[in-house]
Design a protein around this motif. Sequence first.
Motif, PDB file in Angstrom:
ATOM      1  N   ASP A 132     -43.059  12.956 -29.492  1.00 35.90           N
ATOM      2  CA  ASP A 132     -42.268  11.728 -29.674  1.00 35.90           C
ATOM      3  C   ASP A 132     -41.525  11.739 -31.005  1.00 35.90           C
ATOM      4  O   ASP A 132     -40.361  11.329 -31.090  1.00 35.90           O
ATOM      5  CB  ASP A 132     -43.172  10.491 -29.588  1.00 35.90           C
ATOM      6  CG  ASP A 132     -43.681  10.236 -28.179  1.00 35.90           C
ATOM      7  OD1 ASP A 132     -42.992  10.666 -27.228  1.00 35.90           O
ATOM      8  OD2 ASP A 132     -44.752   9.631 -28.030  1.00 35.90           O
ATOM      9  N   LYS A 159     -38.562  14.057 -30.851  1.00 35.60           N
ATOM     10  CA  LYS A 159     -37.470  13.435 -30.087  1.00 35.60           C
ATOM     11  C   LYS A 159     -36.733  12.401 -30.938  1.00 35.60           C
ATOM     12  O   LYS A 159     -35.495  12.319 -30.904  1.00 35.60           O
ATOM     13  CB  LYS A 159     -38.030  12.785 -28.824  1.00 35.60           C
ATOM     14  CG  LYS A 159     -36.962  12.103 -27.972  1.00 35.60           C
ATOM     15  CD  LYS A 159     -37.569  11.449 -26.739  1.00 35.60           C
ATOM     16  CE  LYS A 159     -36.508  10.668 -25.973  1.00 35.60           C
ATOM     17  NZ  LYS A 159     -37.066  10.019 -24.760  1.00 35.60           N
ATOM     18  N   THR A 160     -37.472  11.651 -31.728  1.00 36.79           N
ATOM     19  CA  THR A 160     -36.870  10.607 -32.551  1.00 36.79           C
ATOM     20  C   THR A 160     -35.910  11.184 -33.584  1.00 36.79           C
ATOM     21  O   THR A 160     -34.808  10.667 -33.793  1.00 36.79           O
ATOM     22  CB  THR A 160     -37.964   9.792 -33.268  1.00 36.79           C
ATOM     23  OG1 THR A 160     -38.785   9.159 -32.288  1.00 36.79           O
ATOM     24  CG2 THR A 160     -37.353   8.730 -34.175  1.00 36.79           C
ATOM     25  N   GLY A 218     -33.425  14.317 -31.242  1.00 40.14           N
ATOM     26  CA  GLY A 218     -33.198  14.219 -29.804  1.00 40.14           C
ATOM     27  C   GLY A 218     -31.816  14.620 -29.336  1.00 40.14           C
ATOM     28  O   GLY A 218     -31.635  15.048 -28.196  1.00 40.14           O
ATOM     29  N   ASN A 219     -30.795  14.488 -30.207  1.00 38.79           N
ATOM     30  CA  ASN A 219     -29.422  14.784 -29.799  1.00 38.79           C
ATOM     31  C   ASN A 219     -29.008  16.232 -30.052  1.00 38.79           C
ATOM     32  O   ASN A 219     -27.875  16.618 -29.735  1.00 38.79           O
ATOM     33  CB  ASN A 219     -28.446  13.837 -30.511  1.00 38.79           C
ATOM     34  CG  ASN A 219     -28.552  12.420 -29.986  1.00 38.79           C
ATOM     35  OD1 ASN A 219     -28.722  12.218 -28.784  1.00 38.79           O
ATOM     36  ND2 ASN A 219     -28.466  11.436 -30.883  1.00 38.79           N
ATOM     37  N   LYS A 247     -30.328  19.079 -24.437  1.00 41.14           N
ATOM     38  CA  LYS A 247     -30.605  18.216 -25.580  1.00 41.14           C
ATOM     39  C   LYS A 247     -32.122  18.166 -25.798  1.00 41.14           C
ATOM     40  O   LYS A 247     -32.888  18.080 -24.824  1.00 41.14           O
ATOM     41  CB  LYS A 247     -30.069  16.798 -25.346  1.00 41.14           C
ATOM     42  CG  LYS A 247     -28.548  16.711 -25.225  1.00 41.14           C
ATOM     43  CD  LYS A 247     -27.879  16.888 -26.567  1.00 41.14           C
ATOM     44  CE  LYS A 247     -26.378  16.598 -26.465  1.00 41.14           C
ATOM     45  NZ  LYS A 247     -25.681  16.837 -27.742  1.00 41.14           N
ATOM     46  N   LEU A 248     -32.545  18.208 -27.054  1.00 41.46           N
ATOM     47  CA  LEU A 248     -33.979  18.208 -27.353  1.00 41.46           C
ATOM     48  C   LEU A 248     -34.667  16.993 -26.740  1.00 41.46           C
ATOM     49  O   LEU A 248     -35.767  17.106 -26.191  1.00 41.46           O
ATOM     50  CB  LEU A 248     -34.211  18.239 -28.864  1.00 41.46           C
ATOM     51  CG  LEU A 248     -35.671  18.234 -29.317  1.00 41.46           C
ATOM     52  CD1 LEU A 248     -36.422  19.457 -28.797  1.00 41.46           C
ATOM     53  CD2 LEU A 248     -35.780  18.173 -30.842  1.00 41.46           C
ATOM     54  N   GLY A 249     -34.027  15.822 -26.818  1.00 39.63           N
ATOM     55  CA  GLY A 249     -34.628  14.611 -26.255  1.00 39.63           C
ATOM     56  C   GLY A 249     -34.852  14.725 -24.759  1.00 39.63           C
ATOM     57  O   GLY A 249     -35.910  14.337 -24.240  1.00 39.63           O
ATOM     58  N   ASP A 250     -33.865  15.278 -24.044  1.00 45.25           N
ATOM     59  CA  ASP A 250     -34.009  15.456 -22.595  1.00 45.25           C
ATOM     60  C   ASP A 250     -35.100  16.471 -22.284  1.00 45.25           C
ATOM     61  O   ASP A 250     -35.854  16.323 -21.305  1.00 45.25           O
ATOM     62  CB  ASP A 250     -32.686  15.919 -21.986  1.00 45.25           C
ATOM     63  CG  ASP A 250     -31.591  14.865 -22.085  1.00 45.25           C
ATOM     64  OD1 ASP A 250     -31.940  13.666 -22.176  1.00 45.25           O
ATOM     65  OD2 ASP A 250     -30.401  15.235 -22.079  1.00 45.25           O
ATOM     66  N   ILE A 268     -37.796  17.156 -24.133  1.00 49.48           N
ATOM     67  CA  ILE A 268     -39.107  16.547 -24.378  1.00 49.48           C
ATOM     68  C   ILE A 268     -39.469  15.581 -23.252  1.00 49.48           C
ATOM     69  O   ILE A 268     -40.628  15.525 -22.812  1.00 49.48           O
ATOM     70  CB  ILE A 268     -39.131  15.872 -25.760  1.00 49.48           C
ATOM     71  CG1 ILE A 268     -39.144  16.967 -26.851  1.00 49.48           C
ATOM     72  CG2 ILE A 268     -40.347  14.957 -25.907  1.00 49.48           C
ATOM     73  CD1 ILE A 268     -39.020  16.454 -28.260  1.00 49.48           C
ATOM     74  N   ASP A 269     -38.488  14.839 -22.749  1.00 47.26           N
ATOM     75  CA  ASP A 269     -38.746  13.976 -21.578  1.00 47.26           C
ATOM     76  C   ASP A 269     -39.238  14.813 -20.403  1.00 47.26           C
ATOM     77  O   ASP A 269     -40.165  14.416 -19.681  1.00 47.26           O
ATOM     78  CB  ASP A 269     -37.477  13.223 -21.179  1.00 47.26           C
ATOM     79  CG  ASP A 269     -37.118  12.119 -22.173  1.00 47.26           C
ATOM     80  OD1 ASP A 269     -38.002  11.709 -22.959  1.00 47.26           O
ATOM     81  OD2 ASP A 269     -35.954  11.674 -22.157  1.00 47.26           O
TER      82      ASP A 269
END
Length: 290
Positions: free
Chosen positions: A48, A51-52, A55-56, A81-84, A86-87
Amino acid sequence: MALNLSEIPRVKTITKEDFLKHYFKPQKPVVIERFINHWPAYSKWNLDYMKTIGGNITIPLYDDRRVDYKDGFNEPHAKMKLGDYIDLLKREPTKYRIFLWNAIKEIPQLQQDFSFPDFGLKLMKGVPMLFFGGQDSYTFMHYDIDLANIFHFHFEGKKQIILFDQKQNDFLYKVPHSLITREDINFANPDFEKWPILKKAQGYKTELNHGEVLYMPEGYWHYMRYITPGFSMSLRAVARNPKNFSKAVYNLLIMRYFDNAMRQLKGQNWIDWKNEQAIVRTHRKNGVAV
C-alpha cells in the motif's frame, strides 16, 4: 524424493566481525532476522505504501516464459503503472514480477527510509534494486551476472528461497553461455526421472519473512518463489574472490554480447542448442550415457 537442501542458518542479529568471520570469509549464506527493525522502512514499507508514493510510475514486468531468441538481455515482457500492478497483486495470483528495478532513482524519498548497513563490505550505493512478485510467481534458478555478494531484504509476505554454490554447477543442468539452468526444471518439486543428476546437488533453503535479511555469497545460484505477494530490496558488494571477479568481468564484457550476437545470427536454433547442451554436458560430466 526432494532436493538435498539444508536449512540456511539464522541469527537474530549480528556484528560486523561475526558476519565477516562466520559467513563472508567461508562464503556461507545466513538469514538475519532482526537487523533492520530500526529502519523506517521496517514499519512503512508494504504494498500500500509503495502504491501511495509511486503508483503513477510505469514499471517493467517479467513473467515465467522461457527465453526466446528475439528477447534482448533482461528485456521486459510487459509494462504497467505500479499502482495497477499492486492492485493486481492483491486481487489475484499473477506471474508478473518486477525484476531489478532501481526504484530509488524514480522515488528518491525511499532513500530516507533505510541506511546502508556496515557488514564490512563496500556496498554499491547507486544500485539498490527492488523485486516484486505475486502469489506463486518465481524466478528461474540463476546467478547474477556480476557474481556479487548480495544482501536481500524482504518486505511483506513470505518468500521461498533455494540456493546452490558454484561448486554445484555440474549437477544443475546449467545452460552454456548464460546464467541459468534449464528453465523447465521445477525446483520447488523437481522431476528426478527427467533430471536425475539433480539428486547429487547439495544446497540450502529458507523462507523469508517481513524485515528479514538474506546474505547470498558470491555467485550463488538462487531460485525465489513468492508464497504470498510481496517485495524485496537487494544491496550488493563487488565480488572479492579473484576467480569470481574475473568471471564477472567476462560475463559483463564478453559473454552477454556473444550470446546476443548468436541469437541474432542463429535465432531459435541457438537457444535450442544451448538447452540440449545443458543435458548433454551435465550427463557427460557425471558419467551418464548421452
